[in-house]
Design an enzyme around this catalytic site. Structure first.
Site, PDB file in Angstrom:
ATOM      1  N   GLY A 122     -13.103  46.945 126.406  1.00 40.23           N
ATOM      2  CA  GLY A 122     -14.454  46.642 125.909  1.00 40.23           C
ATOM      3  C   GLY A 122     -15.363  47.853 126.014  1.00 40.23           C
ATOM      4  O   GLY A 122     -15.139  48.876 125.368  1.00 40.23           O
TER       5      GLY A 122
ATOM      6  N   ASP B  50      -2.822  39.692 124.846  1.00 42.12           N
ATOM      7  CA  ASP B  50      -3.917  40.655 124.691  1.00 42.12           C
ATOM      8  C   ASP B  50      -3.737  41.807 125.698  1.00 42.12           C
ATOM      9  O   ASP B  50      -3.839  42.984 125.339  1.00 42.12           O
ATOM     10  CB  ASP B  50      -5.252  39.918 124.909  1.00 42.12           C
ATOM     11  CG  ASP B  50      -6.447  40.826 124.729  1.00 42.12           C
ATOM     12  OD1 ASP B  50      -6.748  41.191 123.579  1.00 42.12           O
ATOM     13  OD2 ASP B  50      -7.077  41.189 125.739  1.00 42.12           O
TER      14      ASP B  50
ATOM     15  N   VAL C  28      -9.499  48.792 123.934  1.00 40.18           N
ATOM     16  CA  VAL C  28      -9.075  48.554 125.330  1.00 40.18           C
ATOM     17  C   VAL C  28     -10.295  48.647 126.242  1.00 40.18           C
ATOM     18  O   VAL C  28     -11.078  49.601 126.151  1.00 40.18           O
ATOM     19  CB  VAL C  28      -8.035  49.596 125.799  1.00 40.18           C
ATOM     20  CG1 VAL C  28      -7.590  49.294 127.230  1.00 40.18           C
ATOM     21  CG2 VAL C  28      -6.843  49.640 124.866  1.00 40.18           C
TER      22      VAL C  28
ATOM     23  N   GLU D 270     -10.432  35.370 122.783  1.00 46.71           N
ATOM     24  CA  GLU D 270      -9.982  35.567 121.405  1.00 46.71           C
ATOM     25  C   GLU D 270     -10.173  34.265 120.627  1.00 46.71           C
ATOM     26  O   GLU D 270     -10.292  33.194 121.224  1.00 46.71           O
ATOM     27  CB  GLU D 270      -8.486  35.923 121.388  1.00 46.71           C
ATOM     28  CG  GLU D 270      -8.150  37.212 122.094  1.00 46.71           C
ATOM     29  CD  GLU D 270      -8.821  38.421 121.458  1.00 46.71           C
ATOM     30  OE1 GLU D 270      -8.555  38.706 120.291  1.00 46.71           O
ATOM     31  OE2 GLU D 270      -9.632  39.079 122.143  1.00 46.71           O
TER      32      GLU D 270
ATOM     33  N   LYS E 250      -7.181  45.609 118.783  1.00 45.86           N
ATOM     34  CA  LYS E 250      -6.050  46.068 119.601  1.00 45.86           C
ATOM     35  C   LYS E 250      -4.698  45.653 119.033  1.00 45.86           C
ATOM     36  O   LYS E 250      -3.711  46.350 119.191  1.00 45.86           O
ATOM     37  CB  LYS E 250      -6.187  45.584 121.048  1.00 45.86           C
ATOM     38  CG  LYS E 250      -6.472  44.100 121.219  1.00 45.86           C
ATOM     39  CD  LYS E 250      -7.908  43.844 121.499  1.00 45.86           C
ATOM     40  CE  LYS E 250      -8.252  42.390 121.247  1.00 45.86           C
ATOM     41  NZ  LYS E 250      -9.386  41.954 122.002  1.00 45.86           N
TER      42      LYS E 250
ATOM     43  N   GLY F 151     -18.267  34.270 124.642  1.00 42.94           N
ATOM     44  CA  GLY F 151     -17.797  35.234 123.631  1.00 42.94           C
ATOM     45  C   GLY F 151     -16.771  36.215 124.161  1.00 42.94           C
ATOM     46  O   GLY F 151     -16.592  37.289 123.598  1.00 42.94           O
TER      47      GLY F 151
ATOM     48  N   ILE G 247     -15.769  49.912 128.485  1.00 45.73           N
ATOM     49  CA  ILE G 247     -15.345  50.975 129.419  1.00 45.73           C
ATOM     50  C   ILE G 247     -14.829  52.174 128.623  1.00 45.73           C
ATOM     51  O   ILE G 247     -13.954  52.009 127.774  1.00 45.73           O
ATOM     52  CB  ILE G 247     -14.189  50.509 130.337  1.00 45.73           C
ATOM     53  CG1 ILE G 247     -14.525  49.208 131.037  1.00 45.73           C
ATOM     54  CG2 ILE G 247     -13.818  51.596 131.332  1.00 45.73           C
ATOM     55  CD1 ILE G 247     -13.344  48.619 131.815  1.00 45.73           C
TER      56      ILE G 247
ATOM     57  N   LYS H  81      -2.924  45.897 124.985  1.00 42.26           N
ATOM     58  CA  LYS H  81      -3.754  46.953 125.567  1.00 42.26           C
ATOM     59  C   LYS H  81      -2.917  47.919 126.419  1.00 42.26           C
ATOM     60  O   LYS H  81      -3.119  49.131 126.355  1.00 42.26           O
ATOM     61  CB  LYS H  81      -4.886  46.331 126.380  1.00 42.26           C
ATOM     62  CG  LYS H  81      -5.926  45.657 125.467  1.00 42.26           C
ATOM     63  CD  LYS H  81      -6.871  44.774 126.250  1.00 42.26           C
ATOM     64  CE  LYS H  81      -7.966  44.185 125.375  1.00 42.26           C
ATOM     65  NZ  LYS H  81      -8.719  43.118 126.051  1.00 42.26           N
TER      66      LYS H  81
ATOM     67  N   THR I 251     -18.255  38.128 116.644  1.00 45.41           N
ATOM     68  CA  THR I 251     -18.946  38.527 117.872  1.00 45.41           C
ATOM     69  C   THR I 251     -19.190  40.037 117.921  1.00 45.41           C
ATOM     70  O   THR I 251     -20.326  40.493 118.071  1.00 45.41           O
ATOM     71  CB  THR I 251     -18.100  38.101 119.103  1.00 45.41           C
ATOM     72  OG1 THR I 251     -17.803  36.720 118.988  1.00 45.41           O
ATOM     73  CG2 THR I 251     -18.829  38.351 120.397  1.00 45.41           C
TER      74      THR I 251
END
Ligand code: HSE
Length: 407
Positions: free
Chosen positions: A127, A194, A125, A183, A98, A180, A129, A198, A11
């Site tokens: 995406g 996850d 961390v 994980e 990550k 998408g 941002i 992060k 992805t």
């Protein structure tokens, strides 16, 4: 011309290739960028980039024209080996991985420095941002003492669907996979691992030392029921999966768990795939970062920006931290809990609750699902009361226990 190799054509990797091949960065960084190779064990005969795909890592490592390697394979192996070999060959590495940054970040950044290369991980961390670079650069004048965030797009999407549309957990998860966000093994999302990785990365960056993410108490959202969401709403709260860490006397207190946030809390309105990170810092006070926390293009955007940063600044001022951070399991703050019971005799249950807690805020006393919020106290004191209540009404009848954030 700068040549890039992309390892992992999933992805995020395919998003990176699409952005680089579809955009001219000449004005921004003074030269064109091109994807020279894509590493993947799978074949993609229908892809417009099929001629670039190889399953042989040596073709990348031995190619002196490749300056930057993007690692979007995920997981520890073989990503770790390929990353270290690339850095030792003097190639900079950019990643969204990550798990690897959380587990071996300090060591890999040291290898990068020793080889005059960079290891950048903005996409690991939040995406799309911007959070790693702001913490590392823009907030550098501050001491950061607390970080609290919605750090997983999949679980925030699931909880939002449950809250807004009454959708079932399973069907919302399946949607998140189709979009998408999730994980490859979605248990990393829904069990909180996850988020845990992060918050470990953000804590290491903010407090200066690597911490062992395996030792952070972590609870996901699999036990959050629609009934809890309904009761939270009735009491003026929303339930969010939160990663939180605090600096306490040189150690780090960190945890991942569903939290009930008051509807006035700045993180309570963060919905769907959006993530947000609230940072408390000495000079700025509270700063909040918000945006799409998962998905192909937002995450690829952060990866490509790191590539551009390496081309422009040659990795100058890249984030780093040392090994040896210590965790403490002692929550420095007082806490409150929301408790839901499964009962047949409401009158007796109510008497038991009052006998143990003295005073609580009831959300529902009339139905089989009696629920209340406790007073604020130190965590072990509340746990003792919950244990006592369990011994009076049966442990199995305490069906939900969710911490309530005290504003
Ligand atoms: N599965 C992750 C999430 C992807 O849902 O947030 C972005 O790290």
């Amino acid at each position: 011309m700068k040549n890039i190799a992309v390892m992992g054509f999933g992805t995020v990797g395919s998003g990176v290739v699409e952005i680089i091949e579809g955009t001219s960065f000449k004005e921004k960084v003074g030269q064109d960028i091109s994807v020279k190779a894509i590493l993947d064990v799978r074949e993609f005969p229908d892809s417009p980039y099929s001629s670039l795909i190889t399953n042989d890592f040596n073709k990348i490592i031995e190619d002196d024209d490749i300056d930057i390697v993007v690692e979007t394979i995920g997981g520890i192996n073989p990503a770790y080996e390929f990353t270290v070999r690339s850095l030792k060959a003097g190639k900079s590495v950019v990643t969204s991985n990550k798990e690897l940054v959380a587990a071996k970040g300090a060591q890999i950044m040291q290898i990068a420095r020793e080889n005059n290369a960079s290891y950048l991980f903005e996409a690991s961390v939040g995406g799309g941002i911007p959070i790693i670079r702001p913490l590392n650069n823009c907030l550098a004048a501050n001491e950061i003492y607390e970080i609290m965030g919605i750090l997983n797009g999949t679980t925030n999407y699931i909880l939002t669907q449950m809250i807004k549309n009454g959708q079932s957990f399973e069907s919302a998860l399946s949607d998140a996979q189709k979009k998408g966000y999730a994980e490859r093994d979605p248990s990393a999302d829904i069990e909180g691992f996850d988020t845990c990785r992060k918050i470990a990365i953000l804590s290491a960056l903010s407090y200066g030392k690597q911490i062992d993410s395996d030792k952070i108490p972590t609870q996901g959202i699999t036990k959050v029921a629609l009934k809890d969401i309904e009761y939270a709403d009735k009491a003026g709260y929303v339930i969010k999966l939160i990663g939180k860490s605090k600096k306490v006397n040189g150690k780090v207190y960190a945890k991942v768990c569903p939290l009930m946030l008051s509807k006035n809390h700045p993180l309570s309105g963060v919905e769907d795939v959006f993530n947000a990170i609230l940072v408390k810092a000495s000079a700025t006070g509270e700063v909040m970062f918000y945006g799409k926390g998962a998905g192909k293009m937002p995450t690829a955007s952060a990866v490509v920006a790191d590539c551009l940063d390496i081309i422009k600044h040659n990795g100058f001022g890249a984030p780093h931290w040392q090994e040896g951070g210590e965790l403490t399991c002692c929550n420095p703050d007082k806490v409150k809990y929301y408790i839901r019971l499964n009962i047949t005799d409401n009158h007796r249950a109510e008497k038991c609750v009052i006998a143990v807690f003295d005073k609580v805020s009831w959300i529902d006393t009339d139905s089989r699902d009696a629920a209340f919020i406790t007073f604020a106290a130190k965590e072990d004191e509340i746990q003792e009361c919950i244990d006592k209540l369990g011994s009076l009404i049966g442990k199995e009848n305490i069906v939900s226990k969710i911490q309530v954030e005290i504003d």
